[in-house]
Scaffold this motif. Structure first.
Motif, PDB file in Angstrom:
ATOM      1  N   CYS A 185      39.758  41.732  31.191  1.00  0.00           N
ATOM      2  CA  CYS A 185      40.624  41.884  32.560  1.00  0.00           C
ATOM      3  C   CYS A 185      41.553  40.754  32.844  1.00  0.00           C
ATOM      4  O   CYS A 185      42.572  40.982  33.450  1.00  0.00           O
ATOM      5  N   SER A 230      45.299  43.409  31.078  1.00  0.00           N
ATOM      6  CA  SER A 230      45.192  43.630  32.483  1.00  0.00           C
ATOM      7  C   SER A 230      45.656  42.422  33.432  1.00  0.00           C
ATOM      8  O   SER A 230      45.776  41.355  32.826  1.00  0.00           O
ATOM      9  N   THR A 231      45.943  42.781  34.357  1.00  0.00           N
ATOM     10  CA  THR A 231      46.313  41.338  35.216  1.00  0.00           C
ATOM     11  C   THR A 231      45.469  41.409  36.479  1.00  0.00           C
ATOM     12  O   THR A 231      45.941  40.281  37.101  1.00  0.00           O
ATOM     13  N   ARG A 244      43.811  49.694  39.844  1.00  0.00           N
ATOM     14  CA  ARG A 244      42.947  48.669  40.204  1.00  0.00           C
ATOM     15  C   ARG A 244      43.587  47.835  41.636  1.00  0.00           C
ATOM     16  O   ARG A 244      42.796  47.498  42.257  1.00  0.00           O
ATOM     17  N   SER A 303      41.448  41.217  38.059  1.00  0.00           N
ATOM     18  CA  SER A 303      39.909  41.417  37.859  1.00  0.00           C
ATOM     19  C   SER A 303      39.383  41.488  39.242  1.00  0.00           C
ATOM     20  O   SER A 303      39.381  40.890  40.112  1.00  0.00           O
ATOM     21  N   GLU A 349      40.673  48.453  27.256  1.00  0.00           N
ATOM     22  CA  GLU A 349      41.526  47.608  27.995  1.00  0.00           C
ATOM     23  C   GLU A 349      41.707  46.261  27.408  1.00  0.00           C
ATOM     24  O   GLU A 349      42.146  45.497  27.928  1.00  0.00           O
ATOM     25  N   ASP A 408      45.297  49.273  35.086  1.00  0.00           N
ATOM     26  CA  ASP A 408      45.604  48.000  36.028  1.00  0.00           C
ATOM     27  C   ASP A 408      46.195  48.329  37.315  1.00  0.00           C
ATOM     28  O   ASP A 408      46.027  47.792  38.188  1.00  0.00           O
TER      29      ASP A 408
END
Length: 303
Positions: A199, A122-123, A156, A125, A196, A153
């Motif tokens: 994060c 993930s890129t 998000r 949080s 995943e 991601d």
């Protein structure tokens, strides 16, 4: 001044502002704009962007392209330069960490592009807003932990845009309505999919190399990330097998103590040797051999 005789107001304006009048200043600003970033006479990168326009960023020193378009070799050189500046105390650690986060995010997106959206990572949080994101998806009939990580991601980021930075629930619902198309395009989940993951993506893969790098099959003792020790060094045979990125983190965390030593290092290899030897002392303060090796290294550097 003879040229200013009979024009006292222009002379005073020239002395105070550097311009004879407003027309003179306007002409100067118009000419200067041509030489600024993006101007017609500026030294711009010129690479074609996604929008079809030419990149207006300034090129790197020694390159015709900017850092974004100069290629992976220039990016590695720029990172190594930043590490050296941090170790010498010339670059703030916060600036380097922000650059590392950008590089990690770019690397994660590259992995999704090459391996597909089911690759773990993930890129972003959401922090305290993570529960809100999960509940918002559940209200639309989706589970965040069952989505492909690349798609989760992306959503998000959309949740942050429409529900955190702004308050646009209608736009958020409109975006989620197209989630089925993304899931179908991602295909079936792999058998070894475990979720995943973290994060925050890892700043590097093992040895700092891409999983597609050909240098993975090379002898690590001859890799540019782990150079061979010079002849005559004392008990540094284990150094080439050390992870140089971990060694650089030692230089960053203890730069206050190591700055006098690093100032005597002429090459990157010398700095890695200093970090490896100091790491042994930190791990085993009572190890006499580690201290002897440290003193021998200081004498070799002329300290």
């Amino acid at each position: 001044m003879p040229d200013c005789e009979g024009r006292p107001n222009a002379y005073i304006s020239l002395m105070l502002t550097g311009f004879l009048n407003e027309e003179h200043q306007a002409a100067f600003e118009a000419a200067r704009a041509d030489h600024r970033r993006g101007g017609s006479l500026a030294n711009n990168c010129g690479a074609k962007t996604r929008g079809g326009a030419a990149c207006k960023l300034p090129p790197l020193k020694g390159h015709s392209r900017c850092l974004r378009h100069a290629g992976p070799k220039a990016a590695r050189q720029h990172r190594e330069y930043q590490l050296k500046q941090v170790a010498l105390g010339r670059l703030e650690l916060a600036i380097f960490e922000a650059a590392e986060q950008r590089r990690a995010a770019n690397r994660q997106r590259w992995l999704w592009k090459k391996l597909g959206p089911w690759e773990s990572g993930s890129t972003i949080s959401l922090g305290v807003h993570e529960d809100g994101f999960t509940e918002a998806l559940r209200a639309m009939g989706y589970r965040a932990d069952s989505l492909p990580p690349g798609i989760a991601d992306a959503f998000r980021w959309k949740y942050r845009r429409f529900m955190v930075d702004r308050s646009q629930p209608a736009e958020w619902r409109k975006v989620v309505e197209g989630l089925d198309d993304h899931i179908r395009a991602a295909g079936e989940s792999p058998e070894n999919f475990i979720g995943e993951g973290h994060c925050t993506p890892s700043f590097r893969t093992p040895h700092g190399l891409s999983p597609f790098s050909r240098r993975r099959i090379l002898n690590p003792r001859r890799s540019e990330f782990a150079p061979l020790p010079k002849a005559g060094h004392v008990n540094h045979e284990a150094l080439p097998m050390e992870d140089p990125y971990d060694l650089n983190s030692i230089l960053i965390r203890h730069r206050a103590e190591l700055t006098p030593v690093l100032s005597r290092c002429e090459t990157a290899e010398d700095r890695l040797r200093v970090a490896a030897s100091y790491k042994r002392i930190l791990a085993e303060p009572a190890d006499l051999q580690a201290r002897r090796d440290w003193m021998a290294l200081l004498q070799e550097l002329g300290i």
